[in-house]
Write a protein that holds these residues in place. Structure first.
Motif, PDB file in Angstrom:
ATOM      1  N   ALA A 148       0.721  -1.146  -0.215  1.00 40.06           N
ATOM      2  CA  ALA A 148      -0.004  -0.051  -0.075  1.00 40.06           C
ATOM      3  C   ALA A 148       0.848   1.269  -0.114  1.00 40.06           C
ATOM      4  N   ALA A 149       2.031   1.247   0.599  1.00 41.34           N
ATOM      5  CA  ALA A 149       2.963   2.241   0.553  1.00 41.34           C
ATOM      6  C   ALA A 149       3.918   2.284  -0.607  1.00 41.34           C
ATOM      7  N   GLY A 150       3.612   1.533  -1.735  1.00 41.43           N
ATOM      8  CA  GLY A 150       4.404   1.328  -2.890  1.00 41.43           C
ATOM      9  C   GLY A 150       5.627   0.786  -2.904  1.00 41.43           C
ATOM     10  N   GLU A 151       5.769  -0.143  -1.819  1.00 42.74           N
ATOM     11  CA  GLU A 151       7.039  -0.930  -1.735  1.00 42.74           C
ATOM     12  C   GLU A 151       6.448  -2.507  -2.553  1.00 42.74           C
ATOM     13  N   THR A 208       4.112 -15.000  -7.434  1.00 35.53           N
ATOM     14  CA  THR A 208       3.680 -13.948  -8.418  1.00 35.53           C
ATOM     15  C   THR A 208       4.741 -13.008  -8.474  1.00 35.53           C
ATOM     16  N   ASP A 209       5.609 -12.892  -9.517  1.00 38.42           N
ATOM     17  CA  ASP A 209       6.524 -11.706  -9.578  1.00 38.42           C
ATOM     18  C   ASP A 209       5.944 -10.642  -9.973  1.00 38.42           C
ATOM     19  N   GLY A 210       6.835  -9.721  -9.673  1.00 37.84           N
ATOM     20  CA  GLY A 210       6.475  -8.047 -10.080  1.00 37.84           C
ATOM     21  C   GLY A 210       5.083  -7.694  -9.534  1.00 37.84           C
ATOM     22  N   VAL A 211       4.468  -8.234  -8.592  1.00 36.31           N
ATOM     23  CA  VAL A 211       3.181  -7.489  -8.015  1.00 36.31           C
ATOM     24  C   VAL A 211       3.259  -5.996  -7.364  1.00 36.31           C
ATOM     25  N   HIS A 212       2.502  -5.213  -8.078  1.00 33.52           N
ATOM     26  CA  HIS A 212       2.492  -3.984  -7.298  1.00 33.52           C
ATOM     27  C   HIS A 212       1.045  -3.706  -6.786  1.00 33.52           C
ATOM     28  N   ALA A 213       0.973  -2.675  -5.925  1.00 32.61           N
ATOM     29  CA  ALA A 213      -0.156  -2.392  -5.286  1.00 32.61           C
ATOM     30  C   ALA A 213      -1.359  -2.120  -6.094  1.00 32.61           C
ATOM     31  N   ALA A 214      -0.975  -1.241  -7.290  1.00 33.22           N
ATOM     32  CA  ALA A 214      -1.831  -0.686  -8.176  1.00 33.22           C
ATOM     33  C   ALA A 214      -2.491  -1.518  -9.276  1.00 33.22           C
ATOM     34  N   GLU A 215      -2.077  -2.860  -9.336  1.00 34.38           N
ATOM     35  CA  GLU A 215      -2.434  -3.771 -10.644  1.00 34.38           C
ATOM     36  C   GLU A 215      -3.850  -4.320 -10.007  1.00 34.38           C
TER      37      GLU A 215
END
Length: 215
Positions: A148-151, A208-215
């Motif tokens: 959630a903090a973008g990490e 899951t690789d490369g998961v980001h909060a915005a996906e």
């Protein structure tokens, strides 16, 4: 992804909290009522096939009494002589089949890396399936905060993957099979399915690789 990574791990964390409590103790009144509530069950955090089966099991059952659930929990995980669904990793995986074996202390070390330790430290083994699920639930909550903090939460993701492979996944399937075989209540029959769903969901997240909060 249909669900953001943050929501994915928040759901894992929420399901794990409830599931760990059901393994560690027979449910109190509040949790017992929740587990037979159609509204709560329709909102069960995980929606994989095993979790859906667990929800169906409870939706088709009558609410069971506190006494029934205490008895089932006792015979399954504590034992009136021998636990029917032995909940400790070391008993199932060590050469001696005893508690407080090498596996127990490896689990303890994994908790300590994140500032955690078993509640009944040195009195009860650290590698109870309920405690291992609680640990992964805690890590999932931390991952949600970082995402959630973008990490990228990669350190936590790796820790979850390693713990799943090295510990929970080594013996949880046997626990599930024993619960399926011996559980008398619908609630604990559902716990078996929820456990498989929890493990599948953790596995899906950590792989899951490369998961980001915005996906």
């Amino acid at each position: 992804m249909n669900v953001s990574a943050v929501e994915q791990v928040e759901r894992i964390s929420a399901a794990g909290k409830a599931l760990s409590q059901l393994y560690l103790n027979a449910p109190g009144d509040e949790l017992r009522e929740a587990m037979y509530s159609a509204e709560m069950l329709h909102d069960w955090p995980l929606t994989d096939p095993d979790s859906v089966q667990g929800v169906r099991t409870l939706l088709s059952s009558r609410p069971e009494s506190q006494e029934e659930l205490k008895r089932d929990h006792l015979y399954l995980f504590v034992g009136a002589g021998r636990a029917l669904a032995q909940p400790y990793e070391s008993v199932r995986t060590s050469e001696e089949g005893l508690v407080f074996e090498e596996e127990t202390f490896a689990v303890r070390a994994a908790y300590a890396k994140f500032g955690l330790r078993a509640p009944n430290f040195n009195r009860e083994p650290d590698d109870h399936i309920g405690l291992e699920i609680a640990f992964l639930s805690d890590l999932a909550g931390r991952a949600a905060e970082q995402l959630a903090a973008g990490e990228d939460a990669q350190e936590i993701r790796t820790a979850m993957r390693d713990f799943l492979v090295d510990h929970l996944d080594r013996f949880a399937g046997e626990v599930v099979e024993d619960v399926r075989k011996h559980a008398k209540t619908a609630l604990y029959k559902a716990v078996a399915e929820f456990t498989l769903g929890f493990i599948a969901s953790v596995s899906a997240f950590v792989e899951t690789d490369g998961v980001h909060a915005a996906e």
